[in-house]
Scaffold this motif. Structure first.
Motif, PDB file in Angstrom:
ATOM      1  N   ALA A 197       0.828  -1.212   0.000  1.00 49.68           N
ATOM      2  CA  ALA A 197       0.000   0.000   0.000  1.00 49.68           C
ATOM      3  C   ALA A 197       0.862   1.262   0.000  1.00 49.68           C
ATOM      4  CB  ALA A 197      -0.933  -0.012   1.208  1.00 49.68           C
ATOM      5  N   VAL A 198       1.903   1.289   0.813  1.00 49.49           N
ATOM      6  CA  VAL A 198       2.772   2.460   0.886  1.00 49.49           C
ATOM      7  C   VAL A 198       3.546   2.642  -0.418  1.00 49.49           C
ATOM      8  CG1 VAL A 198       4.816   3.429   2.023  1.00 49.49           C
ATOM      9  CG2 VAL A 198       2.959   2.442   3.391  1.00 49.49           C
ATOM     10  N   LEU A 199       4.094   1.542  -0.941  1.00 51.21           N
ATOM     11  CA  LEU A 199       4.851   1.627  -2.186  1.00 51.21           C
ATOM     12  C   LEU A 199       3.994   2.149  -3.341  1.00 51.21           C
ATOM     13  CD1 LEU A 199       7.084  -1.591  -2.379  1.00 51.21           C
ATOM     14  CD2 LEU A 199       7.866   0.776  -2.539  1.00 51.21           C
ATOM     15  N   GLN A 200       2.789   1.591  -3.478  1.00 52.93           N
ATOM     16  CA  GLN A 200       1.931   1.996  -4.585  1.00 52.93           C
ATOM     17  C   GLN A 200       1.477   3.447  -4.454  1.00 52.93           C
ATOM     18  OE1 GLN A 200      -1.048  -0.913  -6.084  1.00 52.93           O
ATOM     19  NE2 GLN A 200      -0.270  -2.217  -4.458  1.00 52.93           N
ATOM     20  N   ARG A 201       1.169   3.868  -3.227  1.00 52.59           N
ATOM     21  CA  ARG A 201       0.720   5.245  -3.046  1.00 52.59           C
ATOM     22  C   ARG A 201       1.822   6.227  -3.410  1.00 52.59           C
ATOM     23  NH1 ARG A 201      -3.467   7.674  -3.913  1.00 52.59           N
ATOM     24  NH2 ARG A 201      -4.519   5.889  -2.956  1.00 52.59           N
ATOM     25  N   LEU A 202       3.056   5.930  -2.999  1.00 48.56           N
ATOM     26  CA  LEU A 202       4.167   6.810  -3.345  1.00 48.56           C
ATOM     27  C   LEU A 202       4.502   6.719  -4.832  1.00 48.56           C
ATOM     28  CD1 LEU A 202       6.527   6.299  -0.283  1.00 48.56           C
ATOM     29  CD2 LEU A 202       5.291   8.382  -0.892  1.00 48.56           C
ATOM     30  N   TYR A 203       4.351   5.540  -5.407  1.00 47.00           N
ATOM     31  CA  TYR A 203       4.689   5.350  -6.822  1.00 47.00           C
ATOM     32  C   TYR A 203       3.746   6.136  -7.715  1.00 47.00           C
ATOM     33  CZ  TYR A 203       6.507   2.901 -10.909  1.00 47.00           C
ATOM     34  OH  TYR A 203       7.109   2.616 -12.106  1.00 47.00           O
ATOM     35  N   ARG A 230       5.303  11.293   5.703  1.00 44.71           N
ATOM     36  CA  ARG A 230       4.750  10.210   6.518  1.00 44.71           C
ATOM     37  C   ARG A 230       3.354  10.559   7.015  1.00 44.71           C
ATOM     38  NH1 ARG A 230      10.149  10.341   7.180  1.00 44.71           N
ATOM     39  NH2 ARG A 230      11.334   8.383   7.456  1.00 44.71           N
ATOM     40  N   GLN A 231       3.150  11.837   7.344  1.00 46.08           N
ATOM     41  CA  GLN A 231       1.841  12.264   7.853  1.00 46.08           C
ATOM     42  C   GLN A 231       0.766  12.138   6.779  1.00 46.08           C
ATOM     43  OE1 GLN A 231       4.704  13.856   8.130  1.00 46.08           O
ATOM     44  NE2 GLN A 231       5.091  14.180  10.330  1.00 46.08           N
ATOM     45  N   GLU A 232       1.127  12.377   5.514  1.00 48.45           N
ATOM     46  CA  GLU A 232       0.153  12.258   4.422  1.00 48.45           C
ATOM     47  C   GLU A 232      -0.119  10.797   4.069  1.00 48.45           C
ATOM     48  OE1 GLU A 232       0.935  16.113   1.601  1.00 48.45           O
ATOM     49  OE2 GLU A 232       2.566  14.659   1.787  1.00 48.45           O
ATOM     50  N   LEU A 233       0.853   9.936   4.285  1.00 52.13           N
ATOM     51  CA  LEU A 233       0.697   8.535   3.917  1.00 52.13           C
ATOM     52  C   LEU A 233      -0.382   7.839   4.735  1.00 52.13           C
ATOM     53  CD1 LEU A 233       4.359   7.371   3.298  1.00 52.13           C
ATOM     54  CD2 LEU A 233       2.463   7.213   1.681  1.00 52.13           C
TER      55      LEU A 233
END
Length: 436
Positions: free
Chosen positions: A20-26, A33-36
């Motif tokens: 989830a984190v990788l895809q959102r940043l990609y 971090r606060q936006e993630l």
């Protein structure tokens, strides 16, 4: 290992959080971090743990600092481009194209090998082209295989990834009868055993590229058409507004019958759409009516050169060239009307080298014919346009195949194996036992 009520293990949850984190940043660009947290639905503690792991693995890096409203400045994070590589291969109608990309799909190297004579699909030479292409792009970029996630290969025909011993390709139009392509590529020794080859239909890889990064981005239901020497299509039924998650189904659309006892198609049947709309058939009709490419027979020159000559002739008012183009537009529009009536997509995109060459000249006519042949309600809600990624779209889409597997594994390098189908990632490899 601890298992929750849903049957998911702690390892599954960790992998899902990393993904989830990788895809959102990609797909969403640099974030703090606060936006993630709100973007992924994860708690601040989970985000902190996952980000720490991904930074330690070298997959994330800092991308600057932004001021916050009255608080401490926030550090932005992004996917690290050089942390992994992918290779995309397009086994096209006129050439084999091989490209090497970094993790953010920036091209690092490429090579192209023409198929000679035109339309020669002998398996041995094509396998040799792919092997040589892989070795060439790795050497040109000066990178090894340690960070190579895999090689994605887009091919014509029906792809069976459940076949015993590896992926098999059934390419009736090119004379491939159950070709064990994965085994043949593996036998070349071009790559270590741990680097996977992931093979899929070229129209589907084109569709995935356009939905992730191109003109399909934001659509939920779309059809992406591959218009080259022949024609094919990919149906996407669960596109994500943010890109990235697609469920594409290749369609042998070019072999719908549009004329009973019509022209012979290269698949052997009579009256297929491809016998009227593919570049090969279009140029054959022009040649039959006396067309020539710079004074030479149409079939004696490269298809792209011949198609350019046809467009030039039409541009100078040649009535035969214009007639051939208008016939092609009508058949293509009629074929699109079948897709509109059957699937009722929001968007139809036309790509492929021939589609991109012809599109500026025939697209308005294609739209008109599609509307006239389709049912009124679905025709009113669909838009018909061109793909935006250019002639490299199949190669880019092929490179997303190992990238999909990488996301599905939570950013862990996967080993070759039979394909799994986690939600939204039909192209992913089996990641069970990957040590997450």
């Amino acid at each position: 290992m601890t298992t929750g009520r849903s049957g998911r293990t702690v390892r599954d949850l960790r992998r899902g959080n990393r993904s989830a984190v990788l895809q959102r940043l990609y797909f969403g660009g640099p974030m703090s971090r606060q936006e993630l947290g709100p973007a992924t639905g994860l708690s601040s503690g989970s985000v902190s743990n996952v980000v720490g792991e991904l930074v330690a693995d070298g997959l994330l890096e800092e991308a600057g600092i932004v001021d916050s409203d009255g608080g401490r400045p926030r550090t932005l994070l992004r996917v690290s481009p050089g942390s992994a590589h992918m290779i995309g291969v397009d086994v096209g109608e006129t050439r084999v194209r091989v490209e090497l990309f970094d993790l953010t799909l920036t091209e690092l190297a490429r090579t192209e090998m023409p198929l000679s004579p035109r339309g020669c699909y002998d398996v041995g030479p094509i396998v040799d082209h792919i092997r040589h292409g892989i070795e060439t792009v790795l050497a040109e970029a000066g990178v090894g295989t340690e960070r190579l996630l895999g090689v994605g290969v887009g091919v014509p025909g029906i792809v069976d990834r459940d076949a015993q011993g590896g992926t098999v390709v059934h390419g009736q139009t090119i004379g491939w009868d159950a070709v064990p392509l994965e085994q043949l590529l593996r036998a070349t020794g071009a790559l270590p055993e741990e680097v996977p080859y992931i093979i899929d239909n070229g129209a589907r890889t084109l569709g995935q590229a356009e939905m992730w990064f191109g003109a399909g981005r934001g659509a939920r239901e779309a059809v992406v058409v591959l218009f080259g020497s022949g024609v094919g299509a990919s149906l996407i039924t669960d596109g994500s507004p943010d890109g990235g998650t697609t469920e594409g189904t290749p369609l042998e659309w070019g072999h719908l019958t549009v004329s009973v006892r019509g022209r012979r198609c290269r698949c052997g049947a009579l009256g297929c759409l491809e016998a009227y709309t593919g570049a090969e058939a279009l140029l054959a009709r022009w040649a039959e009516r006396g067309g020539a490419a710079g004074g030479r027979p149409v079939d004696s020159v490269d298809e792209e050169e011949a198609l350019s000559a046809l467009l030039a002739a039409a541009g100078t008012g040649d009535p035969v060239a214009r007639e051939v183009l208008e016939e092609t537009a009508e058949y293509l529009g009629a074929g699109l009307s079948d897709l509109i009536n059957l699937f009722q997509p929001e968007r139809i995109l036309i790509g492929g080298w021939a589609g991109l060459m012809l599109g500026p000249h025939i697209l308005p006519s294609v739209r008109g014919h599609a509307t006239r042949y389709a049912l009124r309600h679905p025709a009113d809600r669909v838009t018909v346009g061109l793909g935006s990624l250019g002639p490299d779209a199949v190669t880019v889409g092929a490179a997303t195949l190992p990238l999909s597997a990488f996301f599905a594994s939570g950013g862990r390098r996967t080993a070759p194996g039979p394909p799994a189908e986690p939600p939204g990632w039909r192209t992913a490899l089996d990641v069970r036992g990957a040590g997450l």
